[in-house]
Enzyme design. Structure first.
Site, short mmCIF file in Angstrom:
data_model
loop_
_atom_site.label_atom_id
_atom_site.label_comp_id
_atom_site.label_asym_id
_atom_site.label_seq_id
_atom_site.Cartn_x
_atom_site.Cartn_y
_atom_site.Cartn_z
N ASP A 42 0.87 -1.19 0.00
CA ASP A 42 0.00 0.00 0.00
C ASP A 42 0.90 1.24 0.00
O ASP A 42 2.11 1.13 0.21
CB ASP A 42 -0.89 -0.02 1.26
N SER A 43 0.29 2.39 -0.18
CA SER A 43 1.05 3.65 -0.11
C SER A 43 1.57 3.92 1.30
O SER A 43 2.34 4.85 1.49
CB SER A 43 0.15 4.80 -0.53
N TYR A 47 -0.69 8.51 -2.17
CA TYR A 47 -0.71 8.22 -3.61
C TYR A 47 -1.87 8.94 -4.29
O TYR A 47 -1.83 9.23 -5.47
CB TYR A 47 -0.90 6.72 -3.85
N GLY A 48 -2.93 9.16 -3.52
CA GLY A 48 -4.21 9.60 -4.09
C GLY A 48 -4.18 10.93 -4.81
O GLY A 48 -5.06 11.23 -5.61
N CYS A 50 -4.43 -1.37 -1.82
CA CYS A 50 -4.60 0.07 -2.01
C CYS A 50 -5.54 0.26 -3.19
O CYS A 50 -5.24 -0.19 -4.31
CB CYS A 50 -3.23 0.68 -2.31
N ASN A 51 -6.66 0.89 -2.95
CA ASN A 51 -7.63 1.12 -4.03
C ASN A 51 -7.04 2.02 -5.11
O ASN A 51 -7.29 1.84 -6.30
CB ASN A 51 -8.89 1.78 -3.48
N THR A 52 -6.25 3.00 -4.68
CA THR A 52 -5.66 3.97 -5.61
C THR A 52 -4.68 3.29 -6.55
O THR A 52 -4.76 3.46 -7.78
CB THR A 52 -4.94 5.08 -4.81
N CYS A 93 -10.92 3.34 0.63
CA CYS A 93 -9.48 3.59 0.80
C CYS A 93 -9.06 2.80 2.03
O CYS A 93 -9.73 2.87 3.07
CB CYS A 93 -9.24 5.08 1.02
N THR A 94 -8.00 2.04 1.91
CA THR A 94 -7.66 1.12 3.00
C THR A 94 -7.20 1.86 4.27
O THR A 94 -7.30 1.31 5.36
CB THR A 94 -6.58 0.12 2.54
N HIS A 95 -6.72 3.09 4.12
CA HIS A 95 -6.39 3.87 5.32
C HIS A 95 -7.64 4.14 6.16
O HIS A 95 -7.60 4.14 7.39
CB HIS A 95 -5.77 5.22 4.94
N1 DGL Z 1 -4.67 3.45 1.04
C1 DGL Z 1 -4.84 3.97 -0.27
C2 DGL Z 1 -6.14 3.48 -0.92
O1 DGL Z 1 -6.68 2.47 -0.53
C3 DGL Z 1 -4.72 5.43 -0.52
C4 DGL Z 1 -4.02 6.36 0.36
C5 DGL Z 1 -3.18 7.38 -0.37
O2 DGL Z 1 -3.70 8.38 -0.92
O3 DGL Z 1 -1.99 7.15 -0.39
O4 DGL Z 1 -6.60 4.07 -1.85
#
Ligand code: DGL
Length: 258
Positions: free
Chosen positions: A11-12, A43-44, A74-76, A182-184
């Site tokens: 993930d990011s 990352y987003g 990470c969805n992004t 978003c996993t965060h």
């Molecule tokens: N955890 C990431 C997701 O699931 C995104 C967080 C980020 O912007 O880095 O999309």
């Protein structure tokens, strides 16, 4: 084939640890290695090409470690890179998908999807919404401050609650159903429930991803058959060792116990 080889999860930053936890629950005998790219988070708000390159570098690293499969937690990064990565590597690569399908089945009215700007803008998500014929019922909210909140402040509960309260008060006072895309954000679930005093239904894609991984490994006969002891979990982070410690705390394990 050596089925004890590890599954690489990335993930990011810290968010994907929530997916790592679910994978360990669903597949307790699998050996896992996690890479959090906190140095480059978030990352987003980066370009799609940048996120692809960062994802490719991590995938190369996992392939170098001999991983038998990869999970983009990470969805992004999934939106930006999964289809291109699948063309480049011949091991299973599993991605994330915001859990909008079950959310729409459950909800009569509007569904609020919280995800990064890139996830909400990308083709993958918008195709899903079109297929569900759901454009009219969907509310989209990027919450980059929630990513920063988890990366930098997750152990300060008052700070986190305040961060969640401010965002929801401003944008989503009366939500019925929320999808955490978003996993965060998964780590903010108790705080979100707190804000709505329990009157909210929250969906996320973590369990779906873990099951997809299980299914992919089963169908290729790649599941670890050694079931004497639980799988090992090793964590790396591009930012610092302190972030590795934070990851183990979020995972709910002592570093020494794994
Ligand atoms: N955890 C990431 C997701 O699931 C995104 C967080 C980020 O912007 O880095 O999309």
């Amino acid at each position: 084939m050596n089925r004890t080889r590890r599954i690489g999860v990335f993930d990011s930053g810290l968010g994907g640890v929530s997916v790592l936890k679910t994978i360990h629950e669903v597949l307790p005998y699998e050996n896992l290695v996690y890479y959090g790219d906190s140095l480059h988070a978030p990352y987003g708000i980066k370009s799609k090409e940048e996120v692809f390159q960062l994802s490719k570098n991590i995938t190369d690293y996992f392939v170098g470690l001999g991983c038998k499969a990869i999970v983009i937690a990470c969805n992004t990064a999934t939106s930006a890179a999964v289809s291109r990565l699948r063309l480049l590597y011949d091991i299973p690569i599993i991605g994330m998908e915001p859990a909008v399908k079950p959310a729409f089945m459950y909800t009569k009215g509007e569904v609020a999807v919280l995800a990064t700007e890139m996830t909400l803008k990308e083709e993958k998500f918008n195709t899903l919404i079109r297929e569900l014929n759901a454009d009219q019922r969907i509310l989209k909210y990027p919450a980059p401050e929630w990513v920063t909140c988890v990366e930098n402040h997750f152990s300060d509960h008052a700070y986190v609650q305040n961060c969640v309260d401010i965002f929801l008060e401003k944008n989503l006072k009366n939500a019925e159903t929320i999808v955490l895309g978003c996993t965060h954000y998964i780590f903010l679930k108790p705080y979100i429930e707190n804000y709505y005093k329990g009157n909210i239904k929250i969906f996320d894609g973590n369990l779906g991803t873990a099951h997809q991984l299980k299914h992919a490994l089963e169908s290729l006969d790649m599941l670890n058959k050694e079931r004497v002891q639980r799988g090992q979990i090793e964590i790396f982070n591009s930012k610092s060792d302190d972030y590795v410690d934070k990851s183990y705390v979020l995972l709910g394990f002592n570093r020494e116990d794994l």
